[in-house]
Design a protein around this motif. Structure first.
Motif, PDB file in Angstrom:
ATOM      1  N   GLY A   1       0.839  -1.042   0.215  1.00  0.00           N
ATOM      2  CA  GLY A   1       0.164   0.270   0.214  1.00  0.00           C
ATOM      3  C   GLY A   1       0.441   1.405  -0.002  1.00  0.00           C
ATOM      4  O   GLY A   1       0.326   2.557  -0.208  1.00  0.00           O
ATOM      5  N   ARG A   2       2.203   1.013   0.550  1.00  0.00           N
ATOM      6  CA  ARG A   2       3.044   2.151   0.264  1.00  0.00           C
ATOM      7  C   ARG A   2       3.212   2.528  -1.473  1.00  0.00           C
ATOM      8  O   ARG A   2       2.903   2.435  -2.320  1.00  0.00           O
ATOM      9  N   THR A   3       2.963   4.507  -1.260  1.00  0.00           N
ATOM     10  CA  THR A   3       3.550   5.353  -2.497  1.00  0.00           C
ATOM     11  C   THR A   3       5.065   5.098  -2.676  1.00  0.00           C
ATOM     12  O   THR A   3       5.711   5.344  -1.802  1.00  0.00           O
ATOM     13  N   VAL A   4       5.619   4.264  -3.693  1.00  0.00           N
ATOM     14  CA  VAL A   4       6.826   4.864  -4.639  1.00  0.00           C
ATOM     15  C   VAL A   4       6.825   5.942  -5.681  1.00  0.00           C
ATOM     16  O   VAL A   4       6.280   5.587  -6.625  1.00  0.00           O
ATOM     17  N   ARG A   5       7.671   6.987  -5.513  1.00  0.00           N
ATOM     18  CA  ARG A   5       8.229   7.526  -5.947  1.00  0.00           C
ATOM     19  C   ARG A   5      10.184   7.281  -7.282  1.00  0.00           C
ATOM     20  O   ARG A   5      10.293   7.094  -6.135  1.00  0.00           O
ATOM     21  N   MET A   6       9.899   7.639  -7.951  1.00  0.00           N
ATOM     22  CA  MET A   6      11.099   6.796  -8.028  1.00  0.00           C
ATOM     23  C   MET A   6      11.544   8.266  -9.281  1.00  0.00           C
ATOM     24  O   MET A   6      10.850   7.911 -10.522  1.00  0.00           O
ATOM     25  N   ARG A   7      12.769   7.949  -9.297  1.00  0.00           N
ATOM     26  CA  ARG A   7      13.936   8.889 -10.290  1.00  0.00           C
ATOM     27  C   ARG A   7      14.536   7.742 -11.359  1.00  0.00           C
ATOM     28  O   ARG A   7      15.350   6.883 -10.885  1.00  0.00           O
ATOM     29  N   LEU A   8      14.207   7.550 -12.422  1.00  0.00           N
ATOM     30  CA  LEU A   8      14.692   7.072 -13.346  1.00  0.00           C
ATOM     31  C   LEU A   8      15.925   7.887 -14.364  1.00  0.00           C
ATOM     32  O   LEU A   8      15.676   8.768 -15.518  1.00  0.00           O
ATOM     33  N   VAL A   9      17.375   7.586 -14.817  1.00  0.00           N
ATOM     34  CA  VAL A   9      18.222   8.017 -14.928  1.00  0.00           C
ATOM     35  C   VAL A   9      19.123   7.532 -15.528  1.00  0.00           C
ATOM     36  O   VAL A   9      19.547   6.860 -15.563  1.00  0.00           O
ATOM     37  N   ASN A  10      18.858   7.870 -16.989  1.00  0.00           N
ATOM     38  CA  ASN A  10      19.599   7.415 -18.016  1.00  0.00           C
ATOM     39  C   ASN A  10      21.405   7.877 -18.285  1.00  0.00           C
ATOM     40  O   ASN A  10      20.963   9.075 -18.482  1.00  0.00           O
ATOM     41  N   ASP A  11      21.936   7.137 -18.016  1.00  0.00           N
ATOM     42  CA  ASP A  11      23.580   7.890 -17.715  1.00  0.00           C
ATOM     43  C   ASP A  11      24.077   7.058 -18.954  1.00  0.00           C
ATOM     44  O   ASP A  11      25.424   6.772 -18.497  1.00  0.00           O
ATOM     45  N   THR A  12      23.769   6.666 -19.939  1.00  0.00           N
ATOM     46  CA  THR A  12      23.343   5.634 -21.056  1.00  0.00           C
ATOM     47  C   THR A  12      23.793   6.892 -21.914  1.00  0.00           C
ATOM     48  O   THR A  12      23.287   8.190 -21.639  1.00  0.00           O
ATOM     49  N   ALA A  13      24.062   6.023 -23.828  1.00  0.00           N
ATOM     50  CA  ALA A  13      24.361   7.020 -24.772  1.00  0.00           C
ATOM     51  C   ALA A  13      23.001   5.896 -25.484  1.00  0.00           C
ATOM     52  O   ALA A  13      22.376   6.695 -26.636  1.00  0.00           O
ATOM     53  N   TRP A  14      22.094   5.126 -24.647  1.00  0.00           N
ATOM     54  CA  TRP A  14      20.855   4.348 -25.864  1.00  0.00           C
ATOM     55  C   TRP A  14      19.505   4.593 -24.946  1.00  0.00           C
ATOM     56  O   TRP A  14      19.894   5.413 -23.496  1.00  0.00           O
ATOM     57  N   ALA A  15      18.999   4.529 -25.135  1.00  0.00           N
ATOM     58  CA  ALA A  15      17.377   4.752 -24.768  1.00  0.00           C
ATOM     59  C   ALA A  15      17.060   3.734 -24.845  1.00  0.00           C
ATOM     60  O   ALA A  15      16.998   2.273 -24.613  1.00  0.00           O
ATOM     61  N   HIS A  16      16.251   3.059 -23.678  1.00  0.00           N
ATOM     62  CA  HIS A  16      15.426   1.940 -22.793  1.00  0.00           C
ATOM     63  C   HIS A  16      14.433   2.516 -22.369  1.00  0.00           C
ATOM     64  O   HIS A  16      13.617   3.165 -21.876  1.00  0.00           O
ATOM     65  N   GLY A  17      13.562   1.174 -22.502  1.00  0.00           N
ATOM     66  CA  GLY A  17      12.071   1.474 -22.135  1.00  0.00           C
ATOM     67  C   GLY A  17      12.277   0.178 -20.765  1.00  0.00           C
ATOM     68  O   GLY A  17      12.872  -0.896 -20.586  1.00  0.00           O
TER      69      GLY A  17
END
Length: 469
Positions: free
Chosen positions: A385-401
């Motif tokens: 039941g906890r709300t999780v806020r997540m920061r996704l940081v792309n430190d690469t040269a490519w896209a990620h899904g």
């Protein structure tokens, strides 16, 4: 194989001990989902057939269609030469039915069976696919659509679509003899770049897909990107698509002149077919650098035209609990590292800090938060039941899904700017140097995978998990 306007050139797992699951008593009429070698005519007519792996002897696999709240029951039979399992992508189901081989269930060995039995709670466009050596098995054809209809019929209501069609897009790497290029399965160069990109794109298994339509109808198109690596920007010129859902979840209606689908993402759009339609309407895809090719077309099916559809498109009914409290969420960061031109120097693997040469020897060239696919400990734990806020940081040269199993999340911001739509998704495309903020309610107990759905990236380090409850 020479290029045609419907082909394109490619540009540039660990196994854990999983709990044994209870055996189910199956009725004789329980539908069978069989994975086995087969052949398909993927290349243009006149070329040879392609040996593939498939569900039910067809690509895509047979459509699984139920109404929201109904059960999905399938006896999976593995007639492949490898262990396998079936993941029901995007559906919020019990952890034991998630189908992550070696994690939520034992891999099903060749000749073995496994019973999947779950309730499909939320309407929408989903899909199912292999989740053991998925970088190979999905590339060989092991994927199919999973459609959950609205509890109350939407099609046919005023302003809604008069009919619907599912378009499952796939990406194949073929040799000149039309066989799959098997020598490049697991190629580390592919994995360290964009992933295994093919040279042929199909819609519903066809390189020359012709989708029959009725002039004057309002059509709902369910678009599914089942490729293992290719991001697919799509256009439907002359149709003015209206976006009604993403990843199975309804959205605020808006124009969708260009639809960008990362691997595993889905989009539902509504188009009005003109009663005066006099030529096929192309489906276009950008191969890269704004180079658009035709990968299929909507064609006149020859039926008596309908009167033109008047009035705005009807929105889908909203589903799921939207009480997302952000006053004091659990804060998490997922940092993507590595790959070609990524600068990864060291990462943890097997509980040991390893240098890049050791990581390459272990076929791990990507990492989350300095861990290269080491599954010994979760990325985080959250109370039920906890709300999780997540920061996704792309430190690469490519896209990620980035895909979360068992949950939908809300996209809060992109590149430091609030997202104007706040769409709910299960897979989000994160571009290089573009931080994305998401939030979700950890309301589905169990251990859930969190990984990049460029499946070669997943296999070579972009894989972790989180625990709820």
């Amino acid at each position: 194989m020479p290029l045609t306007r419907r082909t394109l050139l490619a540009t540039a797992a660990s196994t854990l001990a999983a709990p044994a699951l209870p055996r189910f008593a199956w009725a004789d009429d329980t539908p069978i989902l069989r994975a086995a070698p087969a052949v398909a005519q993927i290349a243009p007519k006149g070329y040879g057939t392609t040996p593939i792996w498939s569900y039910g002897g067809m690509i895509p696999g047979p459509e699984v269609r139920v109404r929201a709240g109904e059960r999905v029951r399938r006896r999976f039979v593995n007639d492949l030469p490898q262990p396998s399992a079936v993941h029901w992508h995007g559906i919020r189901i019990t952890n034991a039915m998630d189908g992550a081989a070696g994690f939520t269930q034992d891999p099903v060995p060749p000749g073995g069976t496994f019973g999947y039995d779950f309730v499909a709670p939320d309407p929408g466009t989903y899909w199912y696919h292999a989740h053991a050596r998925s970088w190979e098995q999905v590339s060989r054809g092991l994927a199919g659509p999973l459609i959950v209809e609205e509890a109350e019929v939407w099609t046919g209501l005023e302003g809604a679509a008069t009919r619907e069609a599912t378009l499952m897009l796939a990406d194949w790497r073929l040799q000149e003899d039309a066989a799959l290029h098997e020598a490049s399965f697991g190629d580390l160069h592919d994995w360290s770049h964009a992933g295994r990109l093919g040279n042929t794109v199909t819609i519903n298994g066809s390189i020359d897909a012709a989708i029959p339509v009725r002039r004057g109808e309002r059509l709902r198109l369910r678009l599914i990107n089942s490729a293992t690596a290719r991001v697919m920007p799509l256009r439907l010129p002359g149709l003015s698509p209206v976006l009604i859902a993403l990843d199975g979840h309804p959205v605020a209606l808006r124009a969708a002149e260009e639809i960008v689908l990362a691997p595993a993402q889905r989009a539902d759009v509504v188009v009005d077919v003109s009663p005066e339609m006099d030529a096929p309407l192309p489906i276009l895809m950008d191969t890269g650098r704004d180079e658009w090719i035709e990968i299929g077309a909507l064609v006149d099916g020859g039926e008596t035209p309908l009167p033109p559809q008047d009035g705005p498109v009807r929105a889908l009914p909203m589903t799921m609990d939207h009480a997302l409290g952000l006053t004091a969420p659990q804060e998490e960061v997922l940092r993507m590292e590595g790959g070609a031109m990524g600068g990864l120097r060291r990462a943890h693997l097997g509980g040991v800090d390893r240098d890049f040469r050791e990581l390459v020897a272990a076929r791990r060239v990507w990492a989350f938060n300095g861990v290269a696919g080491d599954m010994d400990a979760p990325a985080f734990r959250a109370a039920l039941g906890r709300t999780v806020r997540m920061r996704l940081v792309n430190d690469t040269a490519w896209a990620h899904g980035i895909h979360l199993h068992g949950h939908h999340f809300e996209v809060l911001s992109r590149g430091g700017r609030p997202d104007p739509h706040r769409d709910r998704r299960d897979t989000v495309l994160v571009m290089p140097d573009e931080p994305v903020e998401i939030a979700f309610i950890a309301d589905n107990p169990g251990r859930w995978l969190l990984h990049c759905h460029m499946l070669g990236h997943q296999a070579s380090g972009m894989l972790t998990w989180f625990e709820v409850g």
